[in-house]
Write a protein that holds these residues in place. Sequence first.
Motif, mmCIF file in Angstrom:
data_model
loop_
_atom_site.group_PDB
_atom_site.id
_atom_site.type_symbol
_atom_site.label_atom_id
_atom_site.label_comp_id
_atom_site.label_asym_id
_atom_site.label_seq_id
_atom_site.Cartn_x
_atom_site.Cartn_y
_atom_site.Cartn_z
ATOM 1 N N MET A 35 15.122 70.764 26.786
ATOM 2 C CA MET A 35 14.632 72.120 27.044
ATOM 3 C C MET A 35 14.137 72.225 28.484
ATOM 4 O O MET A 35 13.331 71.410 28.929
ATOM 5 C CB MET A 35 13.496 72.474 26.075
ATOM 6 N N ASP A 64 12.394 77.579 29.860
ATOM 7 C CA ASP A 64 12.420 77.849 28.423
ATOM 8 C C ASP A 64 11.056 77.562 27.798
ATOM 9 O O ASP A 64 10.588 78.301 26.923
ATOM 10 C CB ASP A 64 13.492 76.997 27.740
ATOM 11 N N LEU A 104 14.065 82.284 19.195
ATOM 12 C CA LEU A 104 14.269 81.356 20.307
ATOM 13 C C LEU A 104 14.354 79.910 19.827
ATOM 14 O O LEU A 104 15.057 79.087 20.419
ATOM 15 C CB LEU A 104 13.131 81.500 21.323
ATOM 16 N N MET A 154 14.899 84.271 30.691
ATOM 17 C CA MET A 154 13.716 83.490 30.352
ATOM 18 C C MET A 154 12.585 83.721 31.355
ATOM 19 O O MET A 154 11.413 83.780 30.980
ATOM 20 C CB MET A 154 14.069 82.003 30.280
#
Length: 220
Positions: free
Chosen positions: A1, A5, A52, A181
């Motif tokens: 990630m 994010d 998400l 994002m």
Amino acid sequence: MEIRDTFALLSCVLLVLCGVTYGIKFLKKRNYLLGFEWLIVAFSGSNLLIYLLTEWKINYSISFFLDAFSRGFGVPIVATLGLMAVTHNYKPSVAKDVLIFAASFAATFVLVLADFVRAPLPYFYVIMWSGYTIYLFYFTWRLVCAGENLHALATAVGAAVALVVALVYDFFPIPGDDAKMVFMTFALTTWSYTMTQMYYAYGALARAMGDSSRSLLQVR
């Protein structure tokens, strides 16, 4: 990630926490318009967070609808009427509160489902949010008149940044932010700040108006 994010997820969590915390606080003040609108924002944020993390479409659909509700009617109309409790002593009955929410939800279904509103919809959102911003600057002026200068400054800053969010949302995408994002982090953090600040500004103005009323009674 990626780090962007992670920040987006954290801002989503922050939105949920602020919405729930201050939504409940407004309900305790018997301001059901602001209380339930803040809780709706929190519920929208929680569904966005689940999406998400899982990419479940149902959660995206719920968040999308509630986002449309808050941008089109929930904040510009419902929240404004809620804030008018301390600027205009507007305190509708529970039945009127229910009617306001019902009408706003019905109108949101039109925004989301009707084909004829898709083209002008971004302009509609900006117009509605601009109207809300104008009211917030009036609210700020009332805070200044009440001697609440710090709250006035904090409210004005929040109003200005939130208007920037409304403009960037559909008209000025951030370069390189294809997944949105970065924008999401900016927007959700701004809304979290705004919900928090409006609670304390509301309380400050309510106290100031209460003190003013008591002083007037003593003079009489």
